[in-house]
Design an enzyme around this catalytic site. Sequence first.
Site: not given
Length: 806
Positions: A697, A740
């Site tokens: 990511s 996140k």
Amino acid sequence: MDEIKKENKEKNDEKQDNKEIEIPHELPILAVRDIVIFPYMIIPLFVGRDISVKAVEHALNTNRLILLLTQKDFNVEIPEPSDLYSIGTVCMIMRMLRLPDGRLKILVQGLSKAKAVEFSQQEGFYLAKIEKIEDIQIKEFTLEHEALVRTVKEQLEKAISLGKNIPPDAMVIIENIDEPGRLADLIASNLGLKSSEAQQILEITDPFDRLNKIREILNREIQLLTIQQKIKKEARDEIDKTQREYFLREQLKAIQKELGDIDEKAEEINEFRRKIEEAKMPEKVKEEAEKQLKRLERMHPEAAESAVVRTYLEWLTELPWSRSTEDRLDIKAAKEVLDKDHYDLEKVKERILEYLSVRKLKEKMKGPILCFIGPPGVGKTSLGRSIARALGREFVRISLGGVRDEAEIRGHRRTYVGALPGRIIQGIRQAGTNNPVFMLDEIDKLGMDFRGDPSSALLEVLDPEQNNSFVDHYLAVPFDLSNVMFICTGNIADTIPSALRDRMEIIYLSGYTEEEKLQIAKKYLIPKQLEEHGLNSSILKISDRAVRYIITHYTREAGVRNLEREIANLCRKVAKFIAEAKTKKFYITPKKVSKFLGAPKYLPEEELKKEEVGVATGLAWTEAGGDVIYVEATIMKGKGNLILTGQLGDVMKESAQAALSYVKSKAKELKIDEKIFSTMDLHIHVPAGAIPKDGPSAGITMASAIASVFTGKPLRKDVAMTGEITLRGRVLPIGGLKEKVLAAKRMGIKTVIIPKRNKKDLEELPKYVKEGMKFILVESMDEVLKHVFSKVKVKAKTQKIAAKSK
């Protein structure tokens, strides 16, 4: 005998009189349930319904005649004409008695069959225009007909000899009747037939056809009675055999007692025999147990083999072959239990309530194999206990972490010294029931070596199509595991073998947000620790701000395990002060936390002070939850090499290579001189080098840092990003979005760039997480670069270096 003949003559005379009774063309209707009245049949009836009572009263006030029709459906309370068979029997009401409860008891005698042609409703009952039905006249009584009459009588006698209950006086009348129609009606009225079958016989007008139908029914009845007698005889013989063996054993015991021959071995054998009977094992298992018991009986007590057989029999008799707990299928109560034990986790609770709902509708169902995947301390194990409590089942837990031997699951064969069943069968024995909630903890940490593959052994245990006959190597007989509700737990799903993962329904438990941790601490952790340390809320109060301070400065985790430890530590310190009689009440604020817990263990990462070239703000998922990472890129004179530091894993190194290739392919569009790539080295660094970092990511974060350093444009400090990049610049979806976003929120970053294909995950985020945040959904790296560059101009060294290199 003369009296019987006289009585029969009187009845026949009475029936002759009945034939002469003139039946009118219109009669009241009496609907009867579950019985069909035949001509010449005398029977008492109870009349309770208003419509029936009024019909009887009308008949008594006129000619005492009434038409009895049978209901098609027994359960219809107020029948309409369409609910009745059209053909019935005209009856004479011989007697009537009113009962105290308002009902009537009448004695009726069937006169003749009739068909209701047309119905008309009167005051509270129905009248019907009727047509009298006469039997077809017998022109010639042949030998075949006489044989049929005799056959039916013989069949009836045989049925009685096999146990069919026919009144004796009815049999006397049957023996003296040779008319086939009358004989058929009389037998049909005494056979106890279903109303539909009796109605079918009533409607047959040919006497011999009717008698032939009775012959078929009697033939079937004789077959059923023969089989019934056979079953009774076999059961009686079995009981006699068991009783005989019991008496012989008792006599043998008495003889041995008199002779003083009873020893410990005999008592042990008798005890095992009793346990085998009480265990209610399946037939094959019982045969094996009795076979081993006979072996033990023949062995010398001191033989080494006898100890093995004895241990085996103990295992067989102590397993819960037929013992199970009844499920508590109260959905509302189960929801209360789950809500009381756990905060949030709505998806998991919903799945458990769905299981209970299906179990309530379908008694026999194959248990689901739920697998909870999530970081440590999020409540996976305690959730299993709550499920067991909600269902009212026993709870068993085994840890599979580090298990490498297949025999741990399937057991050792009895040929080995010290052999035992596997941990599955041991857990079932520990539970004491065959339908516990069975938790397989740390399933992602199963090992494999020369001793076998435990994960392969678990395939049979966890497969609903196979586990109804799970065979443990030690027992060597099948045990039904289909009633067990298996729950597995693990930290990550990737390490679980695919074949095993395919048999499980994986439910992900993400880490808790700061707000969720606060609520869990207030509702569960603080009350629990106060009780365990002999305190109460009047002695120790912890403010919400203090709890938040502990969460952010003393723990770094996705779950709440360390938070509970810090609260316990705080309670111990307070308990010590109280024991020393220094003070009686404490109110903990953020300033006082460090007094009890010491200096803060973690200091949150600071947001970038200014916007810089080559520094991109990325978001990462860790086992402790979400975190903000800063990807730094710089260039220096060299030969076009790529240097990566920060203890990056293979996946992140590949992402860096892909990001660089993308930027090179877009050099013209980004106004980068292509020669710079061969004259300059690129160094990418991710700070906190002691911590291993891996995952896909960070692709767009690295690409943004590379594009920034080669173009000399600074990146925005108020934008964080996450997403994987392909060589063509496509942005692929990521996981752990909730963690996140929370990491960005903690840092005060309010704009987050995420892949467009994560839109569905964005919709599932709680409102309080999305509040005040701006999300930019992107499909390509071109879209990312439109949002990440700052409008603030900085002195770009990159262009100068590029000019000099020329």
